[in-house]
Scaffold this motif. Sequence first.
Motif, short mmCIF file in Angstrom:
data_model
loop_
_atom_site.label_atom_id
_atom_site.label_comp_id
_atom_site.label_asym_id
_atom_site.label_seq_id
_atom_site.Cartn_x
_atom_site.Cartn_y
_atom_site.Cartn_z
N MET A 91 -43.85 -35.18 -44.46
CA MET A 91 -44.70 -35.44 -43.29
C MET A 91 -46.15 -35.00 -43.53
SD MET A 91 -43.26 -36.83 -40.59
CE MET A 91 -41.67 -37.09 -39.77
N VAL A 92 -47.08 -35.79 -43.00
CA VAL A 92 -48.51 -35.47 -43.02
C VAL A 92 -49.07 -35.75 -41.63
CG1 VAL A 92 -50.76 -36.05 -44.00
CG2 VAL A 92 -48.75 -35.99 -45.48
N GLN A 93 -49.94 -34.88 -41.14
CA GLN A 93 -50.51 -35.04 -39.81
C GLN A 93 -51.75 -35.93 -39.85
OE1 GLN A 93 -51.30 -31.07 -38.36
NE2 GLN A 93 -49.15 -30.64 -37.92
N ILE A 94 -51.79 -36.90 -38.91
CA ILE A 94 -53.01 -37.67 -38.71
C ILE A 94 -53.96 -36.81 -37.90
CG2 ILE A 94 -54.02 -39.74 -37.69
CD1 ILE A 94 -51.40 -41.17 -38.10
N PRO A 95 -55.14 -36.49 -38.41
CA PRO A 95 -56.04 -35.56 -37.70
C PRO A 95 -56.50 -36.09 -36.35
CG PRO A 95 -57.16 -36.60 -39.56
CD PRO A 95 -55.71 -36.98 -39.67
N GLY A 96 -56.80 -35.16 -35.43
CA GLY A 96 -57.26 -35.52 -34.10
C GLY A 96 -58.75 -35.63 -33.98
N PHE A 97 -59.50 -35.44 -35.08
CA PHE A 97 -60.95 -35.61 -35.13
C PHE A 97 -61.66 -34.77 -34.07
CE2 PHE A 97 -58.94 -39.57 -36.55
CZ PHE A 97 -59.37 -39.59 -37.87
N GLY A 98 -61.18 -33.53 -33.88
CA GLY A 98 -61.83 -32.60 -32.98
C GLY A 98 -61.46 -32.73 -31.52
N VAL A 99 -60.77 -33.80 -31.15
CA VAL A 99 -60.37 -34.00 -29.75
C VAL A 99 -59.07 -33.27 -29.46
CG1 VAL A 99 -59.81 -35.72 -27.98
CG2 VAL A 99 -61.52 -36.24 -29.75
N LEU A 103 -52.99 -36.28 -34.13
CA LEU A 103 -52.44 -37.39 -33.35
C LEU A 103 -50.92 -37.42 -33.44
CD1 LEU A 103 -54.99 -40.24 -34.19
CD2 LEU A 103 -54.78 -38.94 -32.05
N ILE A 104 -50.41 -37.56 -34.65
CA ILE A 104 -48.96 -37.64 -34.87
C ILE A 104 -48.70 -37.41 -36.36
CG2 ILE A 104 -48.85 -40.11 -35.39
CD1 ILE A 104 -46.31 -40.24 -33.67
N GLU A 105 -47.49 -37.05 -36.68
CA GLU A 105 -47.11 -36.90 -38.08
C GLU A 105 -46.57 -38.22 -38.61
OE1 GLU A 105 -45.78 -32.34 -38.83
OE2 GLU A 105 -44.36 -33.57 -37.71
N VAL A 106 -46.91 -38.54 -39.84
CA VAL A 106 -46.42 -39.77 -40.46
C VAL A 106 -45.85 -39.44 -41.84
CG1 VAL A 106 -48.01 -41.31 -39.26
CG2 VAL A 106 -48.69 -40.31 -41.45
N ASN A 107 -44.96 -40.28 -42.27
CA ASN A 107 -44.43 -40.20 -43.63
C ASN A 107 -44.05 -41.61 -44.07
OD1 ASN A 107 -42.08 -40.77 -42.24
ND2 ASN A 107 -41.04 -38.86 -42.74
N THR A 157 -43.96 -27.03 -24.05
CA THR A 157 -45.16 -27.46 -24.76
C THR A 157 -46.08 -28.20 -23.80
OG1 THR A 157 -45.94 -28.60 -26.74
CG2 THR A 157 -44.18 -29.66 -25.50
N THR A 158 -47.20 -28.66 -24.32
CA THR A 158 -48.21 -29.33 -23.50
C THR A 158 -47.84 -30.79 -23.26
OG1 THR A 158 -49.50 -30.00 -25.44
CG2 THR A 158 -49.98 -27.83 -24.46
N LEU A 159 -48.53 -31.41 -22.31
CA LEU A 159 -48.30 -32.83 -22.04
C LEU A 159 -48.66 -33.67 -23.25
CD1 LEU A 159 -47.59 -35.12 -20.09
CD2 LEU A 159 -49.97 -35.07 -19.29
N THR A 160 -49.74 -33.30 -23.95
CA THR A 160 -50.15 -34.04 -25.15
C THR A 160 -49.07 -34.00 -26.22
OG1 THR A 160 -52.47 -33.52 -24.72
CG2 THR A 160 -51.90 -34.24 -26.94
N ASP A 161 -48.52 -32.82 -26.45
CA ASP A 161 -47.47 -32.69 -27.46
C ASP A 161 -46.20 -33.41 -27.03
OD1 ASP A 161 -46.65 -31.60 -30.02
OD2 ASP A 161 -45.27 -30.35 -28.86
N THR A 162 -45.91 -33.40 -25.72
CA THR A 162 -44.74 -34.13 -25.22
C THR A 162 -44.89 -35.62 -25.47
OG1 THR A 162 -44.33 -32.46 -23.53
CG2 THR A 162 -43.34 -34.63 -23.18
N LEU A 163 -46.07 -36.16 -25.22
CA LEU A 163 -46.32 -37.58 -25.50
C LEU A 163 -46.15 -37.87 -26.99
CD1 LEU A 163 -49.42 -38.21 -23.20
CD2 LEU A 163 -47.08 -39.00 -22.83
N ARG A 164 -46.63 -36.94 -27.80
CA ARG A 164 -46.49 -37.09 -29.26
C ARG A 164 -45.00 -37.13 -29.64
NH1 ARG A 164 -49.05 -32.54 -30.70
NH2 ARG A 164 -51.09 -33.55 -30.67
N GLN A 165 -44.21 -36.24 -29.05
CA GLN A 165 -42.78 -36.21 -29.35
C GLN A 165 -42.08 -37.48 -28.84
OE1 GLN A 165 -41.47 -34.00 -31.27
NE2 GLN A 165 -43.24 -32.62 -31.34
N ALA A 166 -42.53 -38.00 -27.71
CA ALA A 166 -41.94 -39.23 -27.17
C ALA A 166 -42.19 -40.40 -28.11
CB ALA A 166 -42.51 -39.52 -25.78
N VAL A 167 -43.42 -40.50 -28.64
CA VAL A 167 -43.73 -41.56 -29.60
C VAL A 167 -42.88 -41.40 -30.86
CG1 VAL A 167 -45.54 -42.53 -31.07
CG2 VAL A 167 -46.06 -41.90 -28.70
N SER A 168 -42.72 -40.16 -31.31
CA SER A 168 -41.91 -39.91 -32.50
C SER A 168 -40.46 -40.34 -32.28
CB SER A 168 -41.97 -38.43 -32.86
OG SER A 168 -43.29 -38.03 -33.17
#
Length: 508
Positions: A91-99, A103-107, A157-168
């Motif tokens: 896995m590698v993380q797609i950076p959030g560019f300071g925001v 964004l999400i982990e990809v492999n 966890t946060t709402l942002t991380d929950t959305l990330r987990q939902a996409v995963s």
Amino acid sequence: MPEQFRALIVILFLACVVFVLARKPAADLIPDRDFKRRRNLWFLVTLVAFFSFGFWVYAAAATITLFLAGRREHNVMALFFMLVFAIPPAMVQIPGFGVINYLIEVNHIRILTLCVLLPAALALSKQGDTVRLGRTGPDKWLLGGVVLMTLLYLRETTLTDTLRQAVSLYIDVVLPYYVASRALKTVQDFKAALLAFVIAAFLLSIIAMAEFARHWLLYNGLIAALGIDWSMSSYLSRGGSLRASATTGQAIALAYVISVAIGFFLFVQGYVRSKLQRYMGALLLAAGLVVPLSRGPWIGTGVIIAVFIATGKGAVKRLSLLACAGLLALPLLAVVPGGEKVIDLLPYVGNVDKENITYRERLLDNSWIVIQRYPFFGSFDFRNTPEMQAMIQGEGIIDIVNSYISLALRFGLVGLGLFVGFFFSIMLGIHKAMRAFPDKDDEHRRLGRALLATLLGIMVIIFTVSSITVIPVVYYSAGGLGMAYMQLVRRLRNSEAAALASPALQPR
């Protein structure tokens, strides 16, 4: 010469051996042009990875390659199975560019899923004969589990991380299941898809044999060259021998994949005309199963073979012969050179790494105490409980080597029930569908036997390992294959009923 290029030479040579030997028997199941196209894509993806010198270069090149390949492929699950094990799933993380943090982990597997399965899923959803997601029983069990997991993430966890987990979850769980369950509509589709998985397992097997013989993990150099820090892949030994892992990252994950491939091989080998080629394929998979030195998949493979035999013709006689062969093998191993080493590796019989079995027994006892404390929806901080802290190993980790326990601890018995219910409903559906074919030699029944046996074997194996690396995508895809089989049989029944009801066939 850098390590990854020395490894690449070995990998390409071994792959050439497999593809040359597999081409003729594959022609008994699929057109040669399909075999050559998928073979060439495997080589292309492998070469792109080894010459990228960075994960993002590989990701960009692979995205273009796989997207174009998916548009040309008429059986996307065959393409997916051929390439899913081509590259380690680090896995590698797609950076959030300071925001945001990221964004999400990809492999590799997620890139393959998004480029091949997502377009296929969108196309399938627009077809009038595709059953909408959520209409079947297994769909409801699966979606119920995904929704529950997503909601439970919110408590820790946060709402942002929950959305990330939902996409995963959508990428890793829903897409493989949905496409596998809807895209395969004929026996020929199943032949191509299962054959692709078996050929991919042949590649893993011969690479694993080389790793075992040379005490060299061939893909570690690639991971380093791509600039990925992946702690999953490491040198592990048992009984003084290296435990091979190939691209899966863990020995037990490799053995699990080979075990599933053996279940699929039981179906596809019936179409191969040459007995020698069938025996060679079986021996290669058997060797691939042995060299990871993982005992749980050995038991799972025994279950797969036993269930396949039990649902076929002459079950009692064949099961008796299998049992006798197993009983005679132990005293024979005790007298042949090197046999004692094999016996020492066997679970509950040998003496090598007996502490692993003891650890699993303690894990069951301690986990049950924690589960009783949080029975319905589990707890995300279960690792901080005294019972789980007592399970810390020498590496400073708590290894939850049981997928069912992991689910129960994190998502409670409700989450575990949805997970088990999903697979149980599919296995029950396969068993009912098989009754439509009284002839036990019928190819439709043989397909059902292989899928049912494989799913049962998977359920046994994941009792001995957590859902790491490639393990989840394989069992959700296998569940999708089971659902596709049920729909195939339903369409055949409907066609037969329509034919009988046709006025042209009625007696005058």
